[in-house]
Every structure is written in structure tokens, then in C-alpha cells.
Write a protein that holds these residues in place. Structure first.
Motif, PDB file in Angstrom:
ATOM      1  N   ASP A  21     -43.273  39.170  36.693  1.00 21.99           N
ATOM      2  CA  ASP A  21     -42.392  39.995  37.760  1.00 21.99           C
ATOM      3  C   ASP A  21     -43.200  40.326  39.184  1.00 21.99           C
ATOM      4  O   ASP A  21     -42.666  40.813  40.008  1.00 21.99           O
ATOM      5  CB  ASP A  21     -41.887  41.297  37.168  1.00 21.99           C
ATOM      6  CG  ASP A  21     -40.582  41.596  37.844  1.00 21.99           C
ATOM      7  OD1 ASP A  21     -39.844  40.774  38.493  1.00 21.99           O
ATOM      8  OD2 ASP A  21     -40.417  42.769  37.748  1.00 21.99           O
ATOM      9  N   VAL A  22     -44.283  39.340  39.238  1.00 21.55           N
ATOM     10  CA  VAL A  22     -45.159  39.331  40.525  1.00 21.55           C
ATOM     11  C   VAL A  22     -44.889  37.952  41.297  1.00 21.55           C
ATOM     12  O   VAL A  22     -44.983  37.071  40.405  1.00 21.55           O
ATOM     13  CB  VAL A  22     -46.382  39.692  40.347  1.00 21.55           C
ATOM     14  CG1 VAL A  22     -47.133  39.591  41.724  1.00 21.55           C
ATOM     15  CG2 VAL A  22     -46.575  41.123  39.678  1.00 21.55           C
ATOM     16  N   ARG A  23     -44.258  37.790  42.532  1.00 21.74           N
ATOM     17  CA  ARG A  23     -44.005  36.588  43.193  1.00 21.74           C
ATOM     18  C   ARG A  23     -45.496  36.370  43.852  1.00 21.74           C
ATOM     19  O   ARG A  23     -45.813  37.074  44.632  1.00 21.74           O
ATOM     20  CB  ARG A  23     -42.853  36.556  44.041  1.00 21.74           C
ATOM     21  CG  ARG A  23     -42.824  35.363  44.887  1.00 21.74           C
ATOM     22  CD  ARG A  23     -41.640  35.424  45.795  1.00 21.74           C
ATOM     23  NE  ARG A  23     -41.429  34.139  46.825  1.00 21.74           N
ATOM     24  CZ  ARG A  23     -40.696  33.367  46.482  1.00 21.74           C
ATOM     25  NH1 ARG A  23     -39.904  33.222  45.426  1.00 21.74           N
ATOM     26  NH2 ARG A  23     -40.880  32.305  47.510  1.00 21.74           N
ATOM     27  N   VAL A  24     -46.001  35.213  43.803  1.00 24.29           N
ATOM     28  CA  VAL A  24     -47.423  35.095  44.408  1.00 24.29           C
ATOM     29  C   VAL A  24     -47.132  33.980  45.301  1.00 24.29           C
ATOM     30  O   VAL A  24     -46.784  32.838  45.054  1.00 24.29           O
ATOM     31  CB  VAL A  24     -48.459  34.731  43.137  1.00 24.29           C
ATOM     32  CG1 VAL A  24     -49.847  34.520  44.075  1.00 24.29           C
ATOM     33  CG2 VAL A  24     -48.533  35.816  42.370  1.00 24.29           C
ATOM     34  N   GLU A  25     -47.500  34.339  46.664  1.00 22.32           N
ATOM     35  CA  GLU A  25     -47.641  33.218  47.740  1.00 22.32           C
ATOM     36  C   GLU A  25     -49.197  33.096  48.237  1.00 22.32           C
ATOM     37  O   GLU A  25     -49.871  34.143  48.420  1.00 22.32           O
ATOM     38  CB  GLU A  25     -46.919  33.631  48.979  1.00 22.32           C
ATOM     39  CG  GLU A  25     -45.441  34.052  48.570  1.00 22.32           C
ATOM     40  CD  GLU A  25     -44.521  32.846  48.521  1.00 22.32           C
ATOM     41  OE1 GLU A  25     -45.008  31.791  48.865  1.00 22.32           O
ATOM     42  OE2 GLU A  25     -43.414  32.878  48.311  1.00 22.32           O
ATOM     43  N   CYS A  26     -49.560  31.730  48.343  1.00 21.44           N
ATOM     44  CA  CYS A  26     -51.009  31.683  48.703  1.00 21.44           C
ATOM     45  C   CYS A  26     -50.935  31.098  50.252  1.00 21.44           C
ATOM     46  O   CYS A  26     -50.118  30.516  50.660  1.00 21.44           O
ATOM     47  CB  CYS A  26     -51.734  30.623  48.021  1.00 21.44           C
ATOM     48  SG  CYS A  26     -53.337  30.226  48.437  1.00 21.44           S
ATOM     49  N   LEU A  27     -51.612  31.729  51.170  1.00 21.08           N
ATOM     50  CA  LEU A  27     -51.853  31.320  52.497  1.00 21.08           C
ATOM     51  C   LEU A  27     -52.355  29.926  52.719  1.00 21.08           C
ATOM     52  O   LEU A  27     -51.826  29.143  53.617  1.00 21.08           O
ATOM     53  CB  LEU A  27     -52.867  32.390  53.137  1.00 21.08           C
ATOM     54  CG  LEU A  27     -52.340  33.666  53.401  1.00 21.08           C
ATOM     55  CD1 LEU A  27     -53.487  34.430  54.321  1.00 21.08           C
ATOM     56  CD2 LEU A  27     -50.836  33.747  54.295  1.00 21.08           C
ATOM     57  N   GLN A  58     -64.647  32.354  48.067  1.00 19.68           N
ATOM     58  CA  GLN A  58     -63.579  31.988  47.309  1.00 19.68           C
ATOM     59  C   GLN A  58     -62.025  32.580  48.087  1.00 19.68           C
ATOM     60  O   GLN A  58     -61.431  32.932  47.327  1.00 19.68           O
ATOM     61  CB  GLN A  58     -63.621  32.414  46.001  1.00 19.68           C
ATOM     62  CG  GLN A  58     -64.741  32.005  44.964  1.00 19.68           C
ATOM     63  CD  GLN A  58     -64.427  30.589  44.588  1.00 19.68           C
ATOM     64  OE1 GLN A  58     -63.691  30.186  43.848  1.00 19.68           O
ATOM     65  NE2 GLN A  58     -65.268  29.713  45.186  1.00 19.68           N
ATOM     66  N   GLY A  59     -62.236  32.238  49.396  1.00 19.27           N
ATOM     67  CA  GLY A  59     -61.093  32.720  50.195  1.00 19.27           C
ATOM     68  C   GLY A  59     -60.773  31.554  51.074  1.00 19.27           C
ATOM     69  O   GLY A  59     -61.682  30.712  51.639  1.00 19.27           O
ATOM     70  N   PHE A  60     -59.457  31.511  51.500  1.00 19.90           N
ATOM     71  CA  PHE A  60     -58.921  30.623  52.430  1.00 19.90           C
ATOM     72  C   PHE A  60     -59.092  30.978  53.925  1.00 19.90           C
ATOM     73  O   PHE A  60     -58.665  32.118  54.328  1.00 19.90           O
ATOM     74  CB  PHE A  60     -57.300  30.426  52.056  1.00 19.90           C
ATOM     75  CG  PHE A  60     -57.299  29.460  50.775  1.00 19.90           C
ATOM     76  CD1 PHE A  60     -57.687  28.123  50.765  1.00 19.90           C
ATOM     77  CD2 PHE A  60     -57.068  30.049  49.806  1.00 19.90           C
ATOM     78  CE1 PHE A  60     -57.592  27.429  49.431  1.00 19.90           C
ATOM     79  CE2 PHE A  60     -56.895  29.579  48.462  1.00 19.90           C
ATOM     80  CZ  PHE A  60     -57.338  28.165  48.434  1.00 19.90           C
ATOM     81  N   VAL A  61     -59.454  30.180  54.673  1.00 17.80           N
ATOM     82  CA  VAL A  61     -59.462  30.469  56.243  1.00 17.80           C
ATOM     83  C   VAL A  61     -58.892  29.204  56.806  1.00 17.80           C
ATOM     84  O   VAL A  61     -58.868  28.173  56.603  1.00 17.80           O
ATOM     85  CB  VAL A  61     -61.010  30.712  56.566  1.00 17.80           C
ATOM     86  CG1 VAL A  61     -61.404  31.996  55.902  1.00 17.80           C
ATOM     87  CG2 VAL A  61     -61.776  29.528  56.290  1.00 17.80           C
ATOM     88  N   SER A 120     -51.835  29.791  60.521  1.00 16.05           N
ATOM     89  CA  SER A 120     -50.220  29.351  60.727  1.00 16.05           C
ATOM     90  C   SER A 120     -49.456  30.122  59.932  1.00 16.05           C
ATOM     91  O   SER A 120     -48.314  30.531  60.105  1.00 16.05           O
ATOM     92  CB  SER A 120     -50.099  28.034  60.674  1.00 16.05           C
ATOM     93  OG  SER A 120     -49.111  27.559  60.930  1.00 16.05           O
ATOM     94  N   SER A 121     -50.010  30.173  58.500  1.00 18.04           N
ATOM     95  CA  SER A 121     -49.076  30.860  57.537  1.00 18.04           C
ATOM     96  C   SER A 121     -48.826  32.182  57.806  1.00 18.04           C
ATOM     97  O   SER A 121     -47.709  32.635  57.599  1.00 18.04           O
ATOM     98  CB  SER A 121     -49.839  30.429  56.067  1.00 18.04           C
ATOM     99  OG  SER A 121     -49.820  29.198  55.891  1.00 18.04           O
ATOM    100  N   LEU A 122     -49.811  32.946  58.331  1.00 20.09           N
ATOM    101  CA  LEU A 122     -49.871  34.350  58.669  1.00 20.09           C
ATOM    102  C   LEU A 122     -48.628  34.345  59.646  1.00 20.09           C
ATOM    103  O   LEU A 122     -48.081  35.662  59.790  1.00 20.09           O
ATOM    104  CB  LEU A 122     -51.007  35.042  59.241  1.00 20.09           C
ATOM    105  CG  LEU A 122     -51.948  35.281  58.023  1.00 20.09           C
ATOM    106  CD1 LEU A 122     -53.317  35.779  58.482  1.00 20.09           C
ATOM    107  CD2 LEU A 122     -51.386  36.478  57.027  1.00 20.09           C
ATOM    108  N   ALA A 123     -48.469  33.756  60.663  1.00 17.41           N
ATOM    109  CA  ALA A 123     -47.429  33.782  61.627  1.00 17.41           C
ATOM    110  C   ALA A 123     -45.998  33.986  61.221  1.00 17.41           C
ATOM    111  O   ALA A 123     -45.130  34.091  61.824  1.00 17.41           O
ATOM    112  CB  ALA A 123     -47.592  32.662  62.756  1.00 17.41           C
ATOM    113  N   GLY A 165     -57.137  34.805  48.765  1.00 18.63           N
ATOM    114  CA  GLY A 165     -58.448  34.690  47.686  1.00 18.63           C
ATOM    115  C   GLY A 165     -57.941  34.159  46.268  1.00 18.63           C
ATOM    116  O   GLY A 165     -57.017  34.424  45.721  1.00 18.63           O
ATOM    117  N   LEU A 166     -58.936  33.302  46.019  1.00 11.30           N
ATOM    118  CA  LEU A 166     -58.611  32.770  44.331  1.00 11.30           C
ATOM    119  C   LEU A 166     -58.928  33.776  43.283  1.00 11.30           C
ATOM    120  O   LEU A 166     -58.065  33.917  42.383  1.00 11.30           O
ATOM    121  CB  LEU A 166     -59.909  31.757  44.137  1.00 11.30           C
ATOM    122  CG  LEU A 166     -59.575  30.405  44.975  1.00 11.30           C
ATOM    123  CD1 LEU A 166     -60.712  29.536  44.491  1.00 11.30           C
ATOM    124  CD2 LEU A 166     -58.161  29.648  44.852  1.00 11.30           C
TER     125      LEU A 166
END
Length: 255
Positions: A137-143, A152-155, A161-164, A125-126
Motif C-alpha cells: 500500500d505504499v506507492r514508491v517513486e525514484c528520483l 547508494q543515493g542518486f544525484v 530535474s525530477s525534483l522540479a 536512496g537505494l
């Protein structure tokens, strides 16, 4: 005779809701000359049949009320959502990897995670991305994937594939609505498929939904609730709303 009258009244309620988009308990009670409790029973039956969706003080026709945008939803139940987000963030421990779904309630967790230590947040989510963009100190990864502008979310396949390739200590999921029997309700199947994959990759699963979303069926895409899930809602939720969840063995937290 009484049954036919009830059926005719309910059919007219649906017609009125479709023409105006909204049906008020008080207005319908006056119009049909019956008590508000009778109208509430009618609306409850029509909601169960999937013809209307309940709102505070009435109901809306499903096809007359399209999915609202995230900006519209941000104004709904603001304090309740913030309380839910604060409690949910308090469950996150230093060093964990957590998933934050799209949506306003889950996105609000970002405010309370900004000062977390050694935390990895993976999000679809954006809203969460914006909150955590400068959290040192927070590492952020976007799917990644296809952006749904309304939520405002990615599907889509890229997000799936990223979730796998990842897993989470905890996953915090949003919902357009949630019921004990069917699970998480969303506007599109792409959203519910993504939630199913999120659930599969998580150690602990939390569904964040303020009271107005409990027991509702506004759309026809569903993700079943897994065993061991925790439903987090606000203190305005009634015993009647919560009972189906507790009866189904779902852990419920009210804040």
C-alpha cells in the motif's frame, strides 16, 4: 611562550593524525605530557579550523579519512539510528507524500513505513527502495539520476530535474554532519545542491542525524538549514552539542 607551545603541539597533532589517520586523546596526552582536557581543547580548536574531524575519544585527519561507504556507516550508531528512524516514521500521516533522502538513518525509516496506508514515498536512496519494494500500500517513486556508490543515493541533473516536478508534505534528510551555523555537511556539492532542492519542495523538513554527527565539519560542501527545520537526534547528544541549535531557533527532538 605558552601560545607558541600550544601552536607547536597542535601542528604536531595534525601531523600525527595525517600519518596514522587517527589521534587518540589518551595517547596524545601521554605523548605531550599534558592533561586530556588540554588535548580536547586542542582538538576542538583544530576541528573549528577545519584541520581535523572529531571522533569518540579523539580525532581524525580529514584527508586521511575518506568518505565511508554506506555499508560501513550502517554499523555506526545502529540503535540510535533505528530509534531516530522510528520516531521520524511516526510523524508520517496516511495519504501523505513524503521524500526519503539517501543514507542509513533515513533509509531505516522504510522498515517502519511498510504498513502505512495510502502513502507515496519519493526517494533518492537505494536503502529505502529495498525496504519498500514489496510494501503493497505504499506507492514508491525514484528520483533517478547518477548513482553515488558510496552513499547508494542518486544525484545529478536527472535527479534535480525530477525534483522540479514534485512536492512533498514532509522531507526527511540525512547528513554526513550538521552544524547550527553552516547546516548540512556532505562530501560533494552535488549532494548539498540536491538537498537544497528537496528543502524547497517540502512542507515540513526533518534532518536526521545521530549525536556523533552534531557540530562536525568533515567535508566542505554545505546546505543551509531552512527556517522551521526540525533536527532529530538521539538521547546521547549532550547539552553542549544541542545548545548551538536551540540558540539558533532550530527545533530539536531527541529520541
Amino acid at each position: 611562550m605558552a601560545v607558541r607551545q600550544s601552536q607547536a603541539r597542535r601542528a604536531e597533532i595534525v601531523r600525527l593524525a595525517k600519518s596514522s589517520g587517527l589521534a587518540s586523546v589518551e595517547d596524545l596526552s601521554v605523548l605531550f605530557g599534558v592533561t586530556p582536557s588540554t588535548i580536547r581543547r586542542d582538538l576542538g580548536q583544530l576541528t573549528t579550523e577545519g584541520l581535523l574531524a572529531r571522533t569518540y575519544g579523539g580525532a581524525i585527519a580529514l584527508d586521511a579519512h575518506p568518505e565511508s561507504s554506506i555499508r560501513q556507516r550502517a554499523l555506526e550508531g545502529f540503535e540510535a539510528k533505528r530509534a531516530i528512524a522510528k520516531w521520524a516514521a511516526s510523524q508520517v500521516l496516511p495519504g501523505e507524500t513524503v521524500l526519503l533522502d539517501a543514507g542509513t538513518t533515513v533509509g531505516a525509516m522504510g522498515e517502519f513505513l511498510r504498513d502505512a496506508t495510502r502513502l507515496t514515498v519519493i526517494t533518492a536512496g537505494l536503502t529505502a527502495l529495498e525496504e519498500l519494494a514489496d510494501a503493497n500500500d505504499v506507492r514508491v517513486e525514484c528520483l533517478g539520476g547518477t548513482l553515488r556508490h558510496l552513499s547508494q543515493g542518486f544525484v545529478g541533473p536527472l535527479a534535480e530535474s525530477s525534483l522540479a516536478r514534485v512536492s512533498f508534505d514532509r522531507a526527511f534528510l540525512g547528513a554526513d554532519a550538521v552544524t547550527a551555523d553552516r547546516g548540512i555537511c556532505e562530501a560533494e556539492l552535488e549532494q548539498t545542491r540536491l538537498k537544497e532542492l528537496m528543502i524547497e519542495r517540502a512542507g515540513e523538513v526533518y534532518v536526521l542525524a545521530h549525536a556523533a554527527k552534531l557540530g562536525q565539519r568533515p567535508f566542505h560542501a554545505w546546505a543551509p538549514l531552512p527556517p522551521g527545520v526540525t533536527l532529530v537526534t538521539d538521547s546521547s547528544a549532550t547539552d553542549e552539542q544541542l545548545r548551538p541549535f536551540t540558540d539558533a531557533g532550530i527545533a530539536v527532538v531527541t529520541v
